[in-house]
Design an enzyme around this catalytic site. Structure first.
Site, mmCIF file in Angstrom:
data_model
loop_
_atom_site.group_PDB
_atom_site.id
_atom_site.type_symbol
_atom_site.label_atom_id
_atom_site.label_comp_id
_atom_site.label_asym_id
_atom_site.label_seq_id
_atom_site.Cartn_x
_atom_site.Cartn_y
_atom_site.Cartn_z
ATOM 1 N N GLU A 139 0.856 -1.196 0.000
ATOM 2 C CA GLU A 139 0.000 0.000 0.000
ATOM 3 C C GLU A 139 0.888 1.242 0.000
ATOM 4 O OE1 GLU A 139 -3.660 1.949 2.599
ATOM 5 O OE2 GLU A 139 -2.736 0.055 3.193
ATOM 6 N N GLU A 160 7.282 7.125 -0.488
ATOM 7 C CA GLU A 160 7.043 6.568 0.842
ATOM 8 C C GLU A 160 7.633 5.168 0.968
ATOM 9 O OE1 GLU A 160 3.363 4.713 2.789
ATOM 10 O OE2 GLU A 160 3.082 6.867 2.947
#
Length: 570
Positions: free
Chosen positions: A507, A516
């Site tokens: 995710e 990220e």
């Protein structure tokens, strides 16, 4: 009082009433508040006021107003219930130098008076000539730089004429002057003398209703959004500048209306002549106007009612209070309409009740939209789960995105169908690794996909946050998946997998999909796959005045280079 209170919209919707100039505003303000309106929109000066002509001696200030000239509030407690209205005759871009100079002086003086009163907002009239407001915007920009709290609302007429309407040139000859926008595209003066408020209002009303020579909607002069955009750009997109839309009888096409969804629209002005009377004699709006109102209600836009009560509506008579009538209760003999409080006797009360009815009948907002409402158009600095161990509340916030996990489930479901045939469904076990499992929502989506597809699945849930692992353990115990899911409390970059994976699920919460967990994490995790795999990040350009100006307000380049996360709304 508000039109209604609905928790699914997060706030009440408020309404205002445009009133004529009053030397003593207290009685009419009290009546409006009793009726249900939350504020009034009042001219800042009397209709026929003009600044004194002639030169001012050196060192002398501009001539001050008198109490009879201006909106006078005896108490500061009233300033939150009154919105000021700048004189409509002002034309700071007039070809007549005298009118232009007089308009600039008066505009500055009226804004200064409104600021002195501490009003929350002031409504600015539209420029008499569309796309010609350089001097107007300059004066307003100077005023905005000196304001702290008072907002300025720029009026934008929103209406077009029916295409079949004949032009005045064909009716009155070639010398007829064309009509334009609010008012027609000419100076708000006659032989150099500024028009009165009533004359300007009449011209504005004719133009908004659809002047016979109104430009085609596709032209720049007819596109009111272009006029607003030019004005806003010339004022440097100041955060205290908003707009109010004055609806006309004939609305622009949906493509033009939708452009306003991304603008700082503060209120819709509804003239009473937009309403028609139903069989019972009460006001209702056409379906097109109801739809526009509902759309703007969802964007927290207020409503301002303007105009007089229509003829033919049932009259409600209320006797004065007395010993026999302490509660102002009365019944009209013709309609049997009961008056429970003095506010219900206000001539515009039926309009207020109808607006409240339209607000209350809006569709219920889905729970997902309610959960996201606090994050709409809000700049969020990207999370750093690689550096920090996130809190449970943070996980819970992004787990509310039901659609995201539904799509993850669908992706795993289709991958299982593609890689495992029906004949091998009972015997072949697919190895799936969730890298960066958090509290386990992707594990849940993967297991549901396994159940839907009838394929066997062996899951490794890799998570470096030891606190989040506790939540995964609780979920597996609750769902009975402990024999199918192995929890790995480790950093995916350093973990040595016992076997290769058929499917790798992660995710990415970063704003660009690459700041990220990728590439710093997923680049190393791809070694877990049996076969080489890849994914693609897509970049889609968007425009948003609000977010641009939120970033610009920091006045440095660093914030422009920050990859914010935003839930787009407007």
């Amino acid at each position: 009082m508000p039109l209604g209170k609905r928790s699914d919209y997060g706030d009440a919707k408020y309404s205002g009433l445009e009133i004529p100039f009053q030397k003593n505003i207290e009685p009419i303000l009290k009546d409006a508040l009793l009726c249900g309106f939350d504020f009034v929109v009042s001219p800042l000066v009397r209709d026929d006021y003009r600044p004194p002509s002639g030169p001012i001696d050196k060192g002398q200030l501009s001539t001050p107003y008198t109490p009879d000239d201006v909106l006078y509030l005896p108490s500061c407690s009233m300033n939150s219930q009154v919105v000021g209205l700048v004189s409509p005759w002002i034309n700071t871009d007039s070809d007549d130098e005298a009118v232009r100079r007089e308009s600039v002086t008066e505009l500055k003086q009226e804004l200064a008076w409104a600021g002195h009163l501490g009003l929350l907002a002031v409504v600015l009239p539209p420029p008499p000539q569309p796309m010609r407001a350089a001097n107007y915007s300059q004066v307003v920009n100077q005023a905005l730089e000196g304001l702290r709290n008072m907002a300025l609302w720029f009026t934008v007429p929103l209406g077009v004429a029916p295409p079949s309407t004949p032009s005045p040139a064909s009716l009155a000859g070639a010398d007829a002057e064309p009509s334009g926008q609010a008012p027609a595209g000419a100076d708000t003066s006659k032989n150099g003398v500024p028009l009165s408020r009533s004359e300007v209002k009449a011209a504005e009303k004719a133009a908004i209703a659809g002047g016979p020579h109104y430009p085609h909607p596709s032209s720049a002069a007819a596109d009111s959004w272009e006029t607003w955009h030019q004005f806003r750009a010339l004022t440097d997109f100041h955060p205290l500048l908003g707009c109010v839309l004055r609806l006309g009888q004939h609305l622009p096409p949906h493509s033009m209306l939708d452009r306003w969804m991304g603008e700082p629209v503060k209120a819709l002005i509804l003239p009473t002549d937009l309403f028609t009377l139903n069989k019972r004699g009460y006001p209702v709006l056409p379906k097109a106007h109801q739809d526009v109102l509902a759309k703007f209600f969802k964007n927290n836009v207020q409503v301002i009612l303007s105009g007089e009560r229509a003829e033919g509506m049932p009259e409600v008579r209320v006797p004065p209070p007395g010993d026999d009538n302490p509660n102002f209760v009365a019944v009209d003999g013709n309609t049997g309409f009961t008056i429970n409080d003095p506010g219900e006797s206000h001539p515009l009360r039926p309009y207020w009740e109808y607006l409240g009815f339209l607000f209350r009948k809006l569709d219920v907002v889905p729970g997902q939209d309610m959960a996201e409402s606090d994050y709409r158009d809000y700049l969020q600095v990207p999370l750093q789960p690689l550096q920090d161990n996130l809190e449970s509340q943070t996980y819970e916030t992004f787990e509310r995105d039901v659609m995201k996990y539904t799509l993850y489930e669908e992706a795993v479901y289709k991958a299982l169908l593609d890689t495992v045939s029906d004949s091998d469904a009972k015997t072949k076990v697919t190895v799936l690794m969730v890298v960066g499992a958090g509290r386990g929502p992707l594990v849940r989506s993967s297991m549901r996909a396994s159940e839907r597809s009838g394929r066997q699945l062996k899951v490794f849930a890799v998570e470096k946050n030891p606190n989040a692992v506790v939540h995964i353990q609780a979920m597996l115990r609750r769902e009975g998946w402990e024999d199918k899911v192995s929890i790995v409390s480790a950093d995916m970059r350093h973990w040595q997998a016992p076997e290769q994976a058929d499917i790798l699920v992660s995710e990415l919460l970063g704003s660009f999909g690459d700041n990220e967990l990728s590439p710093e994490c997923l680049d190393g995790a791809q070694r877990f796959l049996k076969k080489g795999g890849s994914y693609t990040s897509f970049l889609a350009p968007v425009t948003t005045h609000k977010l641009y100006n939120d970033v610009k307000a920091y006045k440095d380049i660093d914030h422009f280079e920050t990859p914010y996360v935003v839930k787009f709304h407007k």
